[in-house]
Design a protein around this motif. Structure first.
Motif: not given
Length: 364
Positions: A231-233, A240-242, A280-281, A325-326
């Protein structure tokens, strides 16, 4: 039929394991891209397929034949390297024909194959030139031509476009796609460039720390990432991960509660959460965030606006102390939003939820 199979393949250098229990099947005629950051094991995997690195454990099969212990010249493969690997004292025709001549093929056959490959690659006018007289793109075409004339069962590419400038990379990507469509050969292509992977691959194999994180079509890895790493890559800008917790409500799908915000939870999530305290994220791609016309789920303090011609990347942080950060992608020039607070919203269908501890997706 599988064009290439890797069964439980591992590679160790001393006490360091750089490729771990790798299982992968590449279909006959398929274009598969190995994608990952530097040092993730993708190039080592390619070199094991080529026979340039020994296999510490496992088996490699090409067209059903076990090639694990065979030398490179016996594997029916051709490899294109990042640095072209052309012989500087030979002209283009000699570079392309060298392997065939070494194998003792008749001169008429060699000349015919070189001429045919040169025509496909549009380098017929370069056959008498030396590598030093060629541009980077021309040298790469020669290296590809040298692979084509061998008519291998499997093509291997090790970051072949990384030495080219951005404009030429785009041109060569299109040429490689057309070439694969024409030749229909099993191809394994290593890169760290997402654009190359997304535009060229039938399937993408995403590596991290010597392990496969996900195998799927470009659409699958982008729209249904299997892990937090994927997801991040995958995606530019990144997802955006929160961090959040699931809060259940009778008669509704529940909420995802984070630091200073609440999002409506996807309807499928309730049956996937094992505990109210489960960390969770939630992930939302910048392209899925919209400026709210009514109540907002996320209030963003805009710090930077990057205008890209048809759209803007709006970068900021949630309007709470230490807010995440978004990044949001909005159409047109958004400089008017700079240093303001903007309300954002997203649909539950655009949300990805992961178990923070395992990194695995919770999507059914």
């Amino acid at each position: 039929m599988a064009g290439l199979e890797l069964n439980n393949v591992a590679k160790r250098f001393g006490d360091v394991t750089v490729v771990q229990q790798l299982d992968l099947s590449v279909h006959e005629g398929e274009f598969v891209v190995l994608l990952g950051e530097s040092g993730c094991g993708k190039s080592t995997t390619l070199r094991m397929v080529a026979g340039l690195e020994t296999v510490s454990e496992g088996q490699i099969r090409i067209a059903g034949r076990d090639v694990t212990a065979l030398p490179p010249m016996s594997r029916d493969i051709a490899m294109v390297f990042q640095n072209y690997a052309l012989y500087p004292h030979m002209d283009v025709a000699q570079n392309m024909s060298f392997a065939l001549s070494l194998a003792g093929r008749p001169g008429s056959e060699v000349n015919a194959k070189v001429a045919a490959a040169a025509k496909v690659l549009n380098i017929e006018h370069l056959l008498k030139r030396k590598p030093k007289e060629l541009s980077g793109g021309q040298r790469q075409r020669v290296a590809i031509g040298r692979a084509i004339v061998r008519e291998p069962r499997v093509f291997l590419f090790d970051e072949p476009l990384s030495n080219l400038d951005a404009k030429l990379r785009g041109h060569m990507r299109a040429e490689l796609a057309l070439l694969h469509e024409r030749l229909a050969k099993t191809t394994v292509y290593v890169t760290h460039d997402q654009i190359e992977a997304m535009t060229l691959a039938d399937r993408i194999v995403i590596f991290d720390k010597g392990r496969i994180q996900q195998v799927g079509t470009p659409g699958e890895v982008f729209n249904r990432p299997a892990t937090l790493f994927v997801a991040a890559f995958i995606g530019m800008p990144g997802m955006n991960l929160m961090p959040v917790r699931f809060v259940g409500h009778e008669g509704s799908g529940g909420l995802l509660r984070g630091d200073g915000f609440e999002l409506p939870a996807p309807g499928w999530l309730r049956d996937r959460v094992t505990s109210p305290d489960q960390p969770l994220t939630v992930g939302i791609r910048p392209q899925a965030l919209r400026i709210a016309s009514g109540p907002a789920s996320l209030n963003l303090q805009v710090d930077v606006v990057e205008y890209l011609g048809t759209e803007s990347q709006v970068v900021g942080h949630l309007a709470v102390a230490g807010g995440a950060r978004i990044t949001a992608t909005v159409q047109g020039d958004a400089h008017g939003l700079l240093h303001t607070t903007v309300g954002l919203t997203a649909g539950t269908e655009d949300m990805h939820v992961f178990d923070t501890a395992s990194g695995q997706t919770l999507r059914p």
